[in-house]
Write a protein that holds these residues in place. Structure first.
Motif, short mmCIF file in Angstrom:
data_model
loop_
_atom_site.label_atom_id
_atom_site.label_comp_id
_atom_site.label_asym_id
_atom_site.label_seq_id
_atom_site.Cartn_x
_atom_site.Cartn_y
_atom_site.Cartn_z
N LEU A 118 -111.24 -17.75 99.09
CA LEU A 118 -111.71 -17.55 100.58
C LEU A 118 -111.59 -19.07 101.17
O LEU A 118 -112.15 -19.96 100.51
N GLY A 119 -111.19 -19.02 102.46
CA GLY A 119 -111.46 -20.19 103.14
C GLY A 119 -113.02 -20.39 103.45
O GLY A 119 -113.90 -19.20 103.49
N ALA A 120 -113.39 -21.55 103.55
CA ALA A 120 -114.71 -22.03 103.81
C ALA A 120 -115.14 -21.17 105.06
O ALA A 120 -116.42 -20.84 105.27
N GLU A 121 -114.49 -20.95 106.17
CA GLU A 121 -114.90 -20.18 107.42
C GLU A 121 -114.42 -18.78 107.43
O GLU A 121 -114.61 -18.11 108.71
N ASP A 122 -113.85 -18.15 106.27
CA ASP A 122 -113.63 -16.78 106.40
C ASP A 122 -114.92 -16.01 106.49
O ASP A 122 -115.99 -16.26 105.84
N ALA A 123 -114.60 -15.01 107.25
CA ALA A 123 -115.94 -14.33 107.76
C ALA A 123 -116.08 -13.13 106.61
O ALA A 123 -115.12 -12.22 106.39
N ILE A 124 -117.36 -13.02 105.80
CA ILE A 124 -117.60 -12.14 104.81
C ILE A 124 -119.00 -11.39 104.98
O ILE A 124 -119.74 -11.89 105.38
N PRO A 125 -119.00 -10.17 104.36
CA PRO A 125 -120.34 -9.54 104.29
C PRO A 125 -121.13 -10.12 103.00
O PRO A 125 -120.54 -10.49 102.11
N ALA A 126 -122.44 -9.77 102.93
CA ALA A 126 -123.37 -10.05 101.93
C ALA A 126 -122.81 -9.09 100.86
O ALA A 126 -122.57 -7.92 101.11
N TYR A 127 -122.91 -9.45 99.50
CA TYR A 127 -122.40 -8.61 98.51
C TYR A 127 -123.22 -8.84 97.06
O TYR A 127 -123.38 -10.24 97.01
N ARG A 128 -122.99 -8.27 96.25
CA ARG A 128 -123.42 -8.47 94.72
C ARG A 128 -122.18 -8.20 93.69
O ARG A 128 -122.11 -7.19 93.33
N LEU A 129 -121.52 -9.43 93.15
CA LEU A 129 -120.57 -9.05 92.07
C LEU A 129 -120.51 -10.54 91.35
O LEU A 129 -120.17 -11.37 92.23
N SER A 130 -120.47 -10.53 90.20
CA SER A 130 -120.26 -11.68 89.55
C SER A 130 -118.97 -11.69 88.72
O SER A 130 -118.46 -10.67 88.38
N HIS A 131 -118.59 -13.02 88.22
CA HIS A 131 -117.14 -13.04 87.47
C HIS A 131 -117.23 -12.07 86.04
O HIS A 131 -116.34 -11.73 85.74
N ASP A 132 -118.90 -12.03 85.68
CA ASP A 132 -118.70 -11.13 84.44
C ASP A 132 -119.17 -9.74 84.75
O ASP A 132 -119.71 -8.99 83.77
N SER A 133 -119.40 -9.34 85.84
CA SER A 133 -119.57 -7.75 86.05
C SER A 133 -118.74 -6.89 85.46
O SER A 133 -117.53 -7.19 85.41
N ARG A 134 -119.33 -5.78 85.15
CA ARG A 134 -118.51 -4.75 84.48
C ARG A 134 -118.43 -3.51 85.33
O ARG A 134 -119.31 -2.82 85.34
N LEU A 135 -117.27 -3.27 85.94
CA LEU A 135 -117.16 -2.12 86.74
C LEU A 135 -116.41 -1.18 85.78
O LEU A 135 -115.75 -1.39 84.82
N GLU A 136 -116.33 0.05 86.42
CA GLU A 136 -115.30 1.09 85.62
C GLU A 136 -113.75 0.51 85.94
O GLU A 136 -113.59 -0.05 87.01
N GLY A 137 -112.98 0.82 84.91
CA GLY A 137 -111.58 0.56 85.09
C GLY A 137 -111.41 -0.99 84.72
O GLY A 137 -111.87 -1.65 83.70
N GLU A 138 -110.36 -1.48 85.18
CA GLU A 138 -109.87 -2.98 85.15
C GLU A 138 -110.80 -3.87 85.34
O GLU A 138 -111.71 -3.81 86.05
N THR A 139 -110.82 -4.80 84.36
CA THR A 139 -111.99 -5.84 84.41
C THR A 139 -111.67 -6.76 85.55
O THR A 139 -110.22 -6.88 85.94
N LEU A 140 -112.56 -7.52 86.13
CA LEU A 140 -112.33 -8.57 87.08
C LEU A 140 -111.33 -9.50 86.62
O LEU A 140 -110.49 -9.88 87.54
N ARG A 141 -111.44 -10.12 85.41
CA ARG A 141 -110.52 -10.88 85.01
C ARG A 141 -109.08 -10.58 85.07
O ARG A 141 -108.14 -11.16 85.50
N ALA A 142 -108.88 -9.44 84.34
CA ALA A 142 -107.55 -8.67 84.55
C ALA A 142 -106.79 -8.41 85.95
O ALA A 142 -105.77 -8.71 86.25
N GLY A 143 -107.71 -8.18 86.79
CA GLY A 143 -107.26 -7.99 88.17
C GLY A 143 -107.13 -9.29 89.08
O GLY A 143 -106.16 -9.42 89.89
N TRP A 144 -107.97 -10.13 88.81
CA TRP A 144 -107.68 -11.39 89.98
C TRP A 144 -106.79 -12.51 89.01
O TRP A 144 -106.07 -13.19 89.74
N ARG A 145 -106.64 -12.65 87.66
CA ARG A 145 -106.21 -13.92 86.86
C ARG A 145 -104.78 -14.08 87.52
O ARG A 145 -104.58 -15.30 87.90
N ARG A 146 -103.75 -13.39 87.36
CA ARG A 146 -102.53 -13.62 87.89
C ARG A 146 -102.49 -13.90 89.23
O ARG A 146 -101.53 -14.89 89.65
N ALA A 147 -102.88 -12.95 90.13
CA ALA A 147 -103.11 -13.17 91.63
C ALA A 147 -103.38 -14.56 92.06
O ALA A 147 -102.81 -15.26 92.97
#
Length: 247
Positions: A118-147
């Motif tokens: 994110l750019g420092a001035e990009d407008a975003i909502p409040a949320y809760r998700l960490s680098h090690d959060s475990r969701l259903e399906g694809e891991t965050l690392r697998a989803g973000w790493r290459r992109a």
């Protein structure tokens, strides 16, 4: 010059901006993955108990589930103002003068587990998700790493300073031999140098604030090190290739 920061677990509530606008975020190549991940998180939030278990939230943090449920409709504010915590308290973005905020908008990227770079001035909502959060399906690392790594590859001809924690760096590593991982250290009474843990966040925040106030787009590490020595932010290159910031 590109400065990479981690996000923080804690965030300010509210915001004066409208709902999340993907088209207005930096790095539009990440839009498809951002949309998919926001849908995954907001849908999981419809099952509060499961979300609290997956994100390891206690009852005092139950409000985070509602934040995640309302991601698409919640008000937004600039990312550097949204995040709180030790690093962002030291950065104190809301008090930066316009010129320094403009510098941050151009040169600072915050690596969100939910929205990627994110750019420092990009407008975003409040949320809760960490680098090690475990969701259903694809891991965050697998989803973000290459992109994310591909987005960083586009900056290989710039001076890149990686101030992310190792957990966030794993979600999108710098290309090999590209950029500098910044480690905060201190020198003890006996002259020994050791890395800091909790207090490294304050040092990073103060360092980035000083860079923004100075406003120079450093083209190489030697110029940055010279500025650091003159401005009270001593820097040195470690044999490992890391950039050591002494506080």
């Amino acid at each position: 010059m590109l400065i990479l920061l981690p996000p923080s677990e804690t965030k300010r509530d509210g915001g004066a901006g409208g709902p999340l606008d993907y088209a207005a975020l930096s790095h539009p190549a990440l839009t498809k993955h951002r949309r998919a991940l926001v849908r995954r998180v907001s849908h999981l939030a419809r099952r509060p108990e499961e979300m609290m278990t997956r994100l390891k939230l206690g009852q005092k943090l139950a409000f985070e589930v509602e934040r995640n449920r309302m991601l698409a409709k919640a008000p937004t504010m600039p990312a550097m103002d949204r995040y709180t915590g030790v690093l962002y308290e030291a950065l104190d973005a809301p008090s930066l003068p316009p010129e320094a905020r403009a510098f941050a908008a151009q040169h600072v990227r915050i690596h969100s587990a939910l929205l990627g770079l994110l750019g420092a001035e990009d407008a975003i909502p409040a949320y809760r998700l960490s680098h090690d959060s475990r969701l259903e399906g694809e891991t965050l690392r697998a989803g973000w790493r290459r992109a994310v790594a591909k987005e960083l590859e586009a900056h290989r001809h710039e001076l890149v300073l990686d101030l992310r924690s190792e957990g966030y760096a794993a979600l999108g590593p710098l290309p090999a031999d590209h950029g500098y991982f910044v480690r905060v250290v201190t020198t003890g009474p006996d002259g020994s140098v050791r890395a800091l843990n909790h207090f490294n966040k304050k040092g990073k925040g103060e360092f980035v604030r000083a860079l923004a106030l100075h406003g120079e787009d450093f083209v190489d590490v030697d110029a940055l090190v010279a500025w650091g020595s003159a401005s009270g932010h001593p820097l040195s290159l470690d044999p490992s290739g890391e950039l050591l910031l002494e506080v």
